[in-house]
Design a protein around this motif. Sequence first.
Motif, short mmCIF file in Angstrom:
data_model
loop_
_atom_site.label_atom_id
_atom_site.label_comp_id
_atom_site.label_asym_id
_atom_site.label_seq_id
_atom_site.Cartn_x
_atom_site.Cartn_y
_atom_site.Cartn_z
N ALA A 101 2.11 -8.99 6.19
CA ALA A 101 1.00 -10.01 4.89
C ALA A 101 0.42 -8.88 4.39
N ALA A 102 -0.29 -8.86 3.35
CA ALA A 102 -0.58 -7.43 2.08
C ALA A 102 -1.49 -8.26 1.24
N PHE A 103 -2.89 -7.78 0.73
CA PHE A 103 -3.87 -8.57 -0.26
C PHE A 103 -2.95 -7.93 -1.44
N ALA A 104 -2.25 -7.91 -1.96
CA ALA A 104 -1.49 -7.54 -3.16
C ALA A 104 -0.77 -8.53 -3.96
N LEU A 125 -7.99 -6.69 7.97
CA LEU A 125 -7.19 -7.30 7.51
C LEU A 125 -7.41 -8.69 7.77
N ALA A 126 -6.66 -8.69 9.04
CA ALA A 126 -6.61 -10.15 9.52
C ALA A 126 -7.36 -10.99 9.93
N SER A 127 -8.27 -10.58 9.84
CA SER A 127 -9.75 -11.91 9.59
C SER A 127 -10.32 -11.90 8.22
N ARG A 128 -9.65 -10.52 7.31
CA ARG A 128 -10.27 -11.30 6.13
C ARG A 128 -8.71 -12.28 5.40
N TRP A 129 -7.47 -12.48 6.21
CA TRP A 129 -6.73 -13.33 6.07
C TRP A 129 -7.37 -14.87 6.40
N ARG A 130 -7.57 -14.71 7.49
CA ARG A 130 -7.84 -15.89 7.90
C ARG A 130 -9.34 -16.28 6.95
N THR A 131 -10.49 -15.92 6.53
CA THR A 131 -11.29 -16.01 6.05
C THR A 131 -11.04 -16.64 4.76
N PHE A 132 -9.89 -16.11 3.93
CA PHE A 132 -9.29 -16.78 2.93
C PHE A 132 -8.78 -17.85 2.74
N ASP A 133 -8.20 -18.55 3.61
CA ASP A 133 -7.38 -19.09 4.45
C ASP A 133 -8.37 -20.10 4.24
N ASN A 162 -10.14 4.34 -1.16
CA ASN A 162 -9.76 3.53 -1.51
C ASN A 162 -10.42 2.37 -1.20
N PRO A 163 -11.30 1.41 -0.38
CA PRO A 163 -10.52 0.33 -0.88
C PRO A 163 -9.33 -1.29 -1.22
N GLN A 164 -9.12 -0.76 -2.34
CA GLN A 164 -7.78 -1.37 -2.96
C GLN A 164 -7.06 -1.13 -2.47
N ALA A 165 -6.89 0.59 -2.17
CA ALA A 165 -5.83 0.68 -1.43
C ALA A 165 -5.38 0.55 -0.21
N ALA A 166 -6.86 0.67 0.90
CA ALA A 166 -6.14 0.04 2.02
C ALA A 166 -6.05 -1.31 1.95
N SER A 167 -6.30 -1.84 1.30
CA SER A 167 -6.27 -3.39 1.48
C SER A 167 -4.36 -4.01 0.70
N ALA A 168 -4.66 -2.86 0.28
CA ALA A 168 -2.81 -3.42 -0.04
C ALA A 168 -1.99 -2.95 1.06
N GLN A 169 -2.79 -2.54 2.19
CA GLN A 169 -1.43 -2.27 2.71
C GLN A 169 -0.79 -3.42 4.19
N ASP A 170 0.79 -3.09 4.29
CA ASP A 170 1.60 -4.64 4.50
C ASP A 170 0.60 -3.72 6.76
N GLY A 202 -8.01 -13.93 -5.77
CA GLY A 202 -7.41 -12.81 -5.51
C GLY A 202 -5.80 -12.87 -5.03
N ALA A 203 -4.67 -12.36 -4.96
CA ALA A 203 -3.71 -12.03 -4.55
C ALA A 203 -3.08 -11.86 -2.98
N ARG A 204 -1.75 -12.45 -2.40
CA ARG A 204 -1.89 -12.11 -1.20
C ARG A 204 -0.33 -12.23 -1.47
N ARG A 205 0.17 -11.35 -0.54
CA ARG A 205 2.02 -12.31 -0.32
C ARG A 205 2.10 -11.36 1.32
#
Length: 292
Positions: free
Chosen positions: A111-114, A157-165, A4-12, A140-143
Amino acid sequence: MSHNPQAASAQDFELPGHDVLAITGRDAVAFAQAQFMNDIAALGDGQWHWNGWLTAKGRVIALFALLRIDAETLWLVLPDVDATALATQLQRFVFRSKLKLEPRADLHAVAAFAQPGAASGAMSAVVDGGIELDMGGAGGARRLRIATTDAASNNALASRWRTFDLAHGLPRLDADQAETWTPQQLSLERLRAFSVKKGCYPGQEIVARTHFLGKVKRGLVRLQGAGVPALAEVMDGEPVGPAAQTARPIGQLICAEADEGLAVMPLEAGDGPFATGNLPCTRLSLLDGLAR
């Protein structure tokens, strides 16, 4: 293993390149108010905002999230800035102030995309194992949790975080970009990261004059293309064909991740065509919602 991509991205996951510098003591808030470009006096306990430190000429040395823990404790969450090096630079201005600059090597950025468990907007929250910040936006959501316990690394996920920034207009400045750009050139008004009303701080006169006289000519542009990661100059034409012979540099890429990046360009640059790294690139809209 979850499919589940959503579950995977919500991981710390461990967020690399983030340090924490604590400023503590009776004069911590007064010192930070006099040095940094945003209004710390407007923060209540537990609140945070984007802030930064400028040269006397109004150029950004460091950009960070500043969290007021209480009346005598501030945390600077520093992307891409070494906390020990920044503490050494700031120490020159402490003089007789009663405070301590302490790089917190014991704290980690997790971090987490949640959705945050308790934090919301500019209000942080104390959670198990640390302090939680709401880092979400229109994308989207991030914490983000600043904690003594670490998490496993995850490069994707670290790359995705930076792209979001970058997509939300948070420039990620490496050492080569320090002391190069003004807050307005980095469009930091979008993040509400500086104040023109709070009083004196290094570079304040330049920032206020630029703001009130309307002399802002360049700002951030979000670009996408295969040549973007090269951090080359941005050209105002196609990379091939007759137009390429007359194309001129129009901007400078300052940070990138994958095939997206941020460039400092004239405000009237329009929608292109543009090229960078001898390849075409497309202008994308900056996303909102990351201001605090």
